[in-house]
Motif scaffolding. Structure first.
Motif, short mmCIF file in Angstrom:
data_model
loop_
_atom_site.label_atom_id
_atom_site.label_comp_id
_atom_site.label_asym_id
_atom_site.label_seq_id
_atom_site.Cartn_x
_atom_site.Cartn_y
_atom_site.Cartn_z
N SER A 11 -103.43 9.68 -20.11
CA SER A 11 -102.49 9.71 -19.11
C SER A 11 -101.35 10.54 -19.45
O SER A 11 -100.92 11.23 -18.74
CB SER A 11 -102.39 8.26 -18.61
OG SER A 11 -103.46 7.73 -18.23
N ALA A 12 -100.71 10.07 -20.54
CA ALA A 12 -99.72 10.70 -21.08
C ALA A 12 -99.93 12.21 -21.32
O ALA A 12 -99.02 13.00 -21.04
CB ALA A 12 -99.48 10.15 -22.52
N GLY A 13 -100.98 12.60 -21.80
CA GLY A 13 -101.34 13.96 -21.84
C GLY A 13 -101.46 14.66 -20.75
O GLY A 13 -101.00 15.89 -20.27
N VAL A 14 -102.06 14.08 -19.36
CA VAL A 14 -101.93 14.49 -18.06
C VAL A 14 -100.28 14.80 -17.58
O VAL A 14 -100.00 16.08 -17.24
CB VAL A 14 -102.67 13.83 -17.09
CG1 VAL A 14 -102.53 14.30 -15.76
CG2 VAL A 14 -104.20 13.81 -17.38
N VAL A 15 -99.61 13.98 -17.80
CA VAL A 15 -98.34 13.86 -17.35
C VAL A 15 -97.63 14.89 -18.10
O VAL A 15 -96.67 15.91 -17.50
CB VAL A 15 -97.63 12.54 -17.59
CG1 VAL A 15 -96.01 12.60 -17.40
CG2 VAL A 15 -98.19 11.48 -16.54
N ALA A 16 -97.73 15.11 -19.55
CA ALA A 16 -97.25 16.12 -20.39
C ALA A 16 -97.49 17.60 -19.83
O ALA A 16 -96.74 18.40 -19.70
CB ALA A 16 -97.40 15.86 -21.68
N SER A 17 -98.94 17.76 -19.65
CA SER A 17 -99.54 18.81 -19.28
C SER A 17 -98.85 19.09 -17.73
O SER A 17 -98.43 20.71 -17.76
CB SER A 17 -100.99 18.82 -18.98
OG SER A 17 -101.47 19.95 -18.65
N VAL A 18 -98.78 18.60 -17.04
CA VAL A 18 -98.13 18.84 -15.50
C VAL A 18 -96.60 19.28 -15.80
O VAL A 18 -96.14 20.23 -15.05
CB VAL A 18 -98.80 17.84 -14.76
CG1 VAL A 18 -97.91 18.18 -13.25
CG2 VAL A 18 -99.95 17.73 -14.38
N ILE A 19 -95.97 18.47 -16.38
CA ILE A 19 -94.57 18.47 -16.37
C ILE A 19 -94.09 19.48 -17.42
O ILE A 19 -93.24 20.35 -17.03
CB ILE A 19 -93.81 17.09 -16.53
CG1 ILE A 19 -94.16 16.43 -15.76
CG2 ILE A 19 -92.36 17.38 -16.75
CD1 ILE A 19 -93.76 14.95 -15.52
N LEU A 20 -94.58 19.61 -18.49
CA LEU A 20 -94.15 20.35 -19.66
C LEU A 20 -94.77 21.70 -20.04
O LEU A 20 -94.22 22.60 -20.23
CB LEU A 20 -93.95 19.53 -20.86
CG LEU A 20 -92.82 18.21 -20.67
CD1 LEU A 20 -92.89 17.55 -21.86
CD2 LEU A 20 -91.55 18.97 -20.46
N THR A 51 -104.38 22.61 -20.91
CA THR A 51 -105.30 21.61 -21.30
C THR A 51 -105.22 20.93 -22.67
O THR A 51 -105.67 19.66 -22.74
CB THR A 51 -106.84 21.74 -20.99
OG1 THR A 51 -107.26 22.80 -21.98
CG2 THR A 51 -107.35 22.21 -19.71
N TRP A 52 -104.48 21.74 -23.62
CA TRP A 52 -104.41 21.12 -24.78
C TRP A 52 -103.81 19.68 -25.14
O TRP A 52 -104.07 18.92 -25.90
CB TRP A 52 -104.24 22.09 -25.82
CG TRP A 52 -102.81 22.59 -25.73
CD1 TRP A 52 -102.00 23.79 -25.02
CD2 TRP A 52 -101.54 22.29 -26.25
NE1 TRP A 52 -101.00 23.94 -25.07
CE2 TRP A 52 -100.27 22.76 -25.76
CE3 TRP A 52 -101.27 21.05 -27.00
CZ2 TRP A 52 -99.19 22.54 -26.04
CZ3 TRP A 52 -99.82 20.87 -27.30
CH2 TRP A 52 -98.86 21.64 -26.94
N PRO A 53 -102.54 19.54 -24.29
CA PRO A 53 -101.97 18.49 -24.37
C PRO A 53 -102.74 17.16 -24.11
O PRO A 53 -102.65 16.28 -24.82
CB PRO A 53 -100.71 18.50 -23.63
CG PRO A 53 -100.37 19.96 -23.33
CD PRO A 53 -101.92 20.38 -23.42
N ILE A 54 -103.83 17.46 -23.27
CA ILE A 54 -104.47 16.19 -22.80
C ILE A 54 -105.51 15.90 -23.89
O ILE A 54 -105.68 14.60 -24.24
CB ILE A 54 -105.43 16.41 -21.71
CG1 ILE A 54 -104.24 16.84 -20.51
CG2 ILE A 54 -106.32 15.48 -21.22
CD1 ILE A 54 -105.23 17.31 -19.06
N ALA A 55 -106.19 16.75 -24.44
CA ALA A 55 -107.06 16.60 -25.67
C ALA A 55 -106.26 16.09 -26.95
O ALA A 55 -106.64 15.17 -27.37
CB ALA A 55 -107.79 17.97 -26.15
N LEU A 56 -105.30 16.64 -27.16
CA LEU A 56 -104.21 16.16 -28.13
C LEU A 56 -104.14 14.90 -28.07
O LEU A 56 -104.36 13.88 -28.87
CB LEU A 56 -102.95 17.01 -28.39
CG LEU A 56 -102.28 16.77 -29.76
CD1 LEU A 56 -102.96 16.99 -30.81
CD2 LEU A 56 -100.86 17.44 -29.78
#
Length: 86
Positions: free
Chosen positions: A28-37, A42-47
């Motif tokens: 969830s945090a990766g999805v939010v970071a991916s969309v906003i920042l 896709t790499w923030p979601i995997a990380l």
């Protein structure tokens, strides 16, 4: 007194639940970071999912191997036996 199989089963259940929660929060945090920042990369979601899974793995490892908890000392039964008084 619960049997050793019950204790082991409870530890596995706790580990699985902990893994699902931490990986889900990381996802969830990766999805939010991916969309906003990060412009929908896709790499923030995997990380972040990997970080959550790694934290759950470390907690589970400590649950099954208490010697890995810092400050824990494993005492042998011979050390627990009372010393004879001379």
């Amino acid at each position: 007194m619960p049997s050793s199989e019950d204790i082991l089963g409870q530890k596995y259940d706790r580990c699985l639940a902990d893994f699902l929660v931490k990986a889900g929060v990381g996802f969830s945090a990766g999805v939010v970071a991916s969309v906003i920042l990060f412009k929908r990369r896709t790499w923030p979601i995997a990380l972040s999912t990997g970080f959550g899974a790694g934290a759950a793995y470390a907690d589970c490892d400590r649950s099954f191997n208490p010697a890995r908890i810092p400050g824990t000392r494993i005492v042998s039964p011979s050390e627990l036996a009372p010393k004879p008084v001379a």
